[in-house]
Write a protein that holds these residues in place. Structure first.
Motif, PDB file in Angstrom:
ATOM      1  N   ARG A  27     -19.165 -54.617  51.834  1.00 19.90           N
ATOM      2  CA  ARG A  27     -17.725 -54.818  51.045  1.00 19.90           C
ATOM      3  C   ARG A  27     -16.866 -53.612  51.134  1.00 19.90           C
ATOM      4  NH1 ARG A  27     -16.501 -59.777  49.979  1.00 19.90           N
ATOM      5  NH2 ARG A  27     -14.971 -59.111  48.265  1.00 19.90           N
ATOM      6  N   PRO A  28     -15.566 -53.777  51.322  1.00 17.41           N
ATOM      7  CA  PRO A  28     -14.665 -52.733  51.569  1.00 17.41           C
ATOM      8  C   PRO A  28     -14.644 -51.721  50.218  1.00 17.41           C
ATOM      9  CG  PRO A  28     -13.354 -54.733  51.103  1.00 17.41           C
ATOM     10  CD  PRO A  28     -14.691 -55.031  51.142  1.00 17.41           C
ATOM     11  N   GLU A  29     -14.047 -50.380  50.584  1.00 15.81           N
ATOM     12  CA  GLU A  29     -14.149 -49.634  49.558  1.00 15.81           C
ATOM     13  C   GLU A  29     -12.614 -49.574  48.886  1.00 15.81           C
ATOM     14  OE1 GLU A  29     -14.413 -45.830  51.350  1.00 15.81           O
ATOM     15  OE2 GLU A  29     -16.693 -45.955  51.687  1.00 15.81           O
ATOM     16  N   LYS A  30     -11.689 -50.529  49.667  1.00 11.30           N
ATOM     17  CA  LYS A  30     -10.343 -50.423  49.030  1.00 11.30           C
ATOM     18  C   LYS A  30      -9.847 -51.905  49.091  1.00 11.30           C
ATOM     19  CE  LYS A  30      -8.969 -47.467  51.927  1.00 11.30           C
ATOM     20  NZ  LYS A  30      -7.853 -46.632  52.591  1.00 11.30           N
ATOM     21  N   LEU A  31      -9.039 -52.208  47.847  1.00 13.13           N
ATOM     22  CA  LEU A  31      -8.445 -53.710  47.610  1.00 13.13           C
ATOM     23  C   LEU A  31      -6.909 -53.515  47.565  1.00 13.13           C
ATOM     24  CD1 LEU A  31      -9.776 -56.486  46.940  1.00 13.13           C
ATOM     25  CD2 LEU A  31      -9.384 -56.149  44.751  1.00 13.13           C
ATOM     26  N   PRO A  32      -6.501 -54.209  48.752  1.00  9.93           N
ATOM     27  CA  PRO A  32      -4.960 -54.102  48.676  1.00  9.93           C
ATOM     28  C   PRO A  32      -4.390 -55.099  47.756  1.00  9.93           C
ATOM     29  CG  PRO A  32      -6.021 -54.527  51.071  1.00  9.93           C
ATOM     30  CD  PRO A  32      -7.170 -54.782  49.849  1.00  9.93           C
ATOM     31  N   TYR A  33      -3.416 -54.914  47.101  1.00  3.96           N
ATOM     32  CA  TYR A  33      -3.065 -55.676  46.175  1.00  3.96           C
ATOM     33  C   TYR A  33      -1.391 -55.748  46.017  1.00  3.96           C
ATOM     34  CZ  TYR A  33      -2.666 -52.051  42.461  1.00  3.96           C
ATOM     35  OH  TYR A  33      -2.565 -51.162  41.779  1.00  3.96           O
ATOM     36  N   LEU A  34      -0.876 -56.868  45.814  1.00  2.00           N
ATOM     37  CA  LEU A  34       0.814 -56.739  45.343  1.00  2.00           C
ATOM     38  C   LEU A  34       0.801 -56.627  44.146  1.00  2.00           C
ATOM     39  CD1 LEU A  34       2.365 -59.637  47.989  1.00  2.00           C
ATOM     40  CD2 LEU A  34       2.427 -56.931  48.094  1.00  2.00           C
ATOM     41  N   LEU A  35       1.782 -55.953  43.432  1.00  2.00           N
ATOM     42  CA  LEU A  35       2.143 -55.843  42.003  1.00  2.00           C
ATOM     43  C   LEU A  35       3.548 -56.164  41.870  1.00  2.00           C
ATOM     44  CD1 LEU A  35       1.141 -54.926  39.393  1.00  2.00           C
ATOM     45  CD2 LEU A  35       1.728 -52.723  39.780  1.00  2.00           C
ATOM     46  N   TYR A  36       3.815 -57.155  41.016  1.00  2.00           N
ATOM     47  CA  TYR A  36       5.183 -57.477  40.571  1.00  2.00           C
ATOM     48  C   TYR A  36       5.420 -57.021  38.980  1.00  2.00           C
ATOM     49  CZ  TYR A  36       9.049 -60.112  38.742  1.00  2.00           C
ATOM     50  OH  TYR A  36      10.337 -60.592  38.108  1.00  2.00           O
ATOM     51  N   THR A  37       6.270 -56.481  38.448  1.00  2.00           N
ATOM     52  CA  THR A  37       6.556 -56.277  37.148  1.00  2.00           C
ATOM     53  C   THR A  37       7.858 -56.896  36.764  1.00  2.00           C
ATOM     54  OG1 THR A  37       7.517 -53.943  37.680  1.00  2.00           O
ATOM     55  CG2 THR A  37       5.200 -54.235  36.733  1.00  2.00           C
ATOM     56  N   PRO A  38       8.234 -57.532  35.695  1.00  2.00           N
ATOM     57  CA  PRO A  38       9.366 -58.033  35.388  1.00  2.00           C
ATOM     58  C   PRO A  38      10.603 -57.281  35.451  1.00  2.00           C
ATOM     59  CG  PRO A  38       7.757 -58.513  33.831  1.00  2.00           C
ATOM     60  CD  PRO A  38       7.000 -57.583  34.790  1.00  2.00           C
ATOM     61  N   PRO A  94       3.334 -64.836  44.689  1.00  2.00           N
ATOM     62  CA  PRO A  94       4.208 -63.666  45.474  1.00  2.00           C
ATOM     63  C   PRO A  94       5.219 -64.244  46.344  1.00  2.00           C
ATOM     64  CG  PRO A  94       1.991 -63.618  45.332  1.00  2.00           C
ATOM     65  CD  PRO A  94       2.219 -64.952  44.536  1.00  2.00           C
ATOM     66  N   LYS A  95       5.061 -65.295  46.953  1.00  2.00           N
ATOM     67  CA  LYS A  95       6.215 -66.183  48.026  1.00  2.00           C
ATOM     68  C   LYS A  95       7.372 -66.371  47.102  1.00  2.00           C
ATOM     69  CE  LYS A  95       7.590 -70.387  50.537  1.00  2.00           C
ATOM     70  NZ  LYS A  95       7.079 -71.711  50.772  1.00  2.00           N
ATOM     71  N   ARG A  96       7.407 -66.705  46.195  1.00  2.00           N
ATOM     72  CA  ARG A  96       8.562 -67.050  45.230  1.00  2.00           C
ATOM     73  C   ARG A  96       9.158 -65.868  44.968  1.00  2.00           C
ATOM     74  NH1 ARG A  96       9.103 -71.104  40.860  1.00  2.00           N
ATOM     75  NH2 ARG A  96      10.898 -71.282  42.224  1.00  2.00           N
ATOM     76  N   ILE A  97       8.707 -64.586  44.523  1.00  2.00           N
ATOM     77  CA  ILE A  97       9.182 -63.546  44.437  1.00  2.00           C
ATOM     78  C   ILE A  97       9.723 -63.228  45.653  1.00  2.00           C
ATOM     79  CG2 ILE A  97       8.812 -61.129  43.645  1.00  2.00           C
ATOM     80  CD1 ILE A  97       6.268 -62.146  41.973  1.00  2.00           C
ATOM     81  N   ALA A  98       8.984 -62.796  46.592  1.00  2.00           N
ATOM     82  CA  ALA A  98       9.601 -62.236  47.834  1.00  2.00           C
ATOM     83  C   ALA A  98      10.248 -63.142  48.659  1.00  2.00           C
ATOM     84  CB  ALA A  98       8.467 -61.818  48.818  1.00  2.00           C
ATOM     85  N   LYS A  99      10.409 -64.181  48.723  1.00  5.28           N
ATOM     86  CA  LYS A  99      11.155 -64.919  49.804  1.00  5.28           C
ATOM     87  C   LYS A  99      12.220 -65.788  48.922  1.00  5.28           C
ATOM     88  CE  LYS A  99       7.735 -65.027  53.080  1.00  5.28           C
ATOM     89  NZ  LYS A  99       6.781 -65.796  54.137  1.00  5.28           N
ATOM     90  N   GLU A 100      12.163 -66.140  47.765  1.00  3.67           N
ATOM     91  CA  GLU A 100      13.036 -66.871  46.838  1.00  3.67           C
ATOM     92  C   GLU A 100      13.665 -66.231  45.932  1.00  3.67           C
ATOM     93  OE1 GLU A 100      10.773 -70.481  45.765  1.00  3.67           O
ATOM     94  OE2 GLU A 100       9.746 -70.545  47.608  1.00  3.67           O
ATOM     95  N   GLY A 101      13.428 -64.962  45.504  1.00  2.34           N
ATOM     96  CA  GLY A 101      13.962 -64.063  44.659  1.00  2.34           C
ATOM     97  C   GLY A 101      13.670 -64.610  43.185  1.00  2.34           C
ATOM     98  N   GLN A 102      12.396 -65.302  43.014  1.00  2.00           N
ATOM     99  CA  GLN A 102      12.267 -65.667  41.645  1.00  2.00           C
ATOM    100  C   GLN A 102      11.881 -64.642  40.799  1.00  2.00           C
ATOM    101  OE1 GLN A 102      12.107 -68.885  40.312  1.00  2.00           O
ATOM    102  NE2 GLN A 102      11.785 -67.815  38.361  1.00  2.00           N
TER     103      GLN A 102
END
Length: 276
Positions: free
Chosen positions: A64-75, A110-118
């Motif tokens: 398994r990989p040593e690092k886990l990539p992730y996106l983080l959204y905060t209000p 994540p799509k709604r946040i990044a591409k739709e501005g939600q």
């Protein structure tokens, strides 16, 4: 999106005495290593936006990989010290990778946040699973509960999370991951939304303790609708709070309509785990 980068300063007495080319290179390499290490234990927060992060997995399993990539959204109105709910979102097979953040915003919240501005009134954590093998077993078991729980602990240590309002959702491969993670740790989640996934009916007793709203397309030829139906029937027999929405005209893509539905998020937010 912004990549989480922390600036670190390193001072070496030898370099201060003689700042030759080799010394400056060594200092730069040390600084880069320090920056990378710190970026894996910190959380990059930008209110109202999604940031790119890496999480150093404690004691990663062999292969398994040593690092886990992730996106983080905060209000937008996130303020440290004020508790906020969190949604852990698990993507499908096509979005797997080792740091390809563009893939993580193809579907779901994540799509709604990044591409739709939600905007959302909760934190969204969207990790990226490494690419699994080609067998069905490897795909449906790609999401590892130990890694996800460690990431969730990491987020709760660095942000002010309302631990009674931790939600879970995922689509396709992530739908399977949602059923499994909720079954292994039902005490952690206030509500779960699995989309076009499946699980094992022997998990029903555990899942009966968590409110669940599942979604599936009737014409799904990748993951048959029966997989969700079997899980829901088993949980109902166990006395659980579970419901299933089937889209009569949808194929495998039952997630677009689901994650565009405001009632899904309202339903999540109506649930809260009892005080321990």
């Amino acid at each position: 999106m912004k990549r989480g980068i922390l600036l670190a300063a390193a001072f070496f007495s030898g370099c201060m005495v003689s700042a030759g080319p080799s010394c400056l290179i060594a200092q730069a390499e040390q600084s880069n290593e320090t920056t990378q290490a710190q970026s894996e234990v910190a959380v990059n927060v930008s209110a109202g936006e999604q940031t790119e992060n890496f999480f150093a997995i404690p004691n990663p399993a062999e292969g398994r990989p040593e690092k886990l990539p992730y996106l983080l959204y905060t209000p937008k109105d996130y303020v440290a010290g004020q508790e906020v709910p969190v949604l852990l979102f698990l993507h499908g097979l096509g979005e797997s990778g080792d740091g390809d953040f563009g893939k993580l915003s193809i579907h779901g919240p994540p799509k709604r946040i990044a591409k739709e501005g939600q905007s959302f009134p909760f934190v969204v954590v969207a990790p990226q699973s490494p690419k699994p093998g080609n067998s069905r077993e490897e795909i449906v078991e790609s999401w590892r509960a130990s890694e996800l729980m460690s990431l969730l602990d990491h987020i709760e240590q660095h942000l002010t999370i309302d631990q009674s309002r931790v939600y879970l959702s995922g689509l396709s491969m992530g739908g399977f991951g949602s059923w499994r993670l909720a079954a292994k740790h039902p005490e952690r989640f206030a509500a779960v939304v699995p989309v076009c996934g499946g699980g094992k009916v022997e998990w029903a007793e555990s899942l009966a303790t968590v409110p669940i709203w599942a979604f599936h397309g009737l014409k799904d030829n990748v993951v048959k609708v029966e997989e969700s139906e079997e899980m829901v029937r088993a949980i109902q027999r166990a006395g659980g709070d579970v419901k299933l929405t089937i889209y009569p005209d949808a194929g495998h893509d039952s997630w677009t309509e689901t994650f565009a539905n405001p009632e899904v998020y309202a339903w999540l937010l109506r649930h809260q785990r009892p005080a321990q």
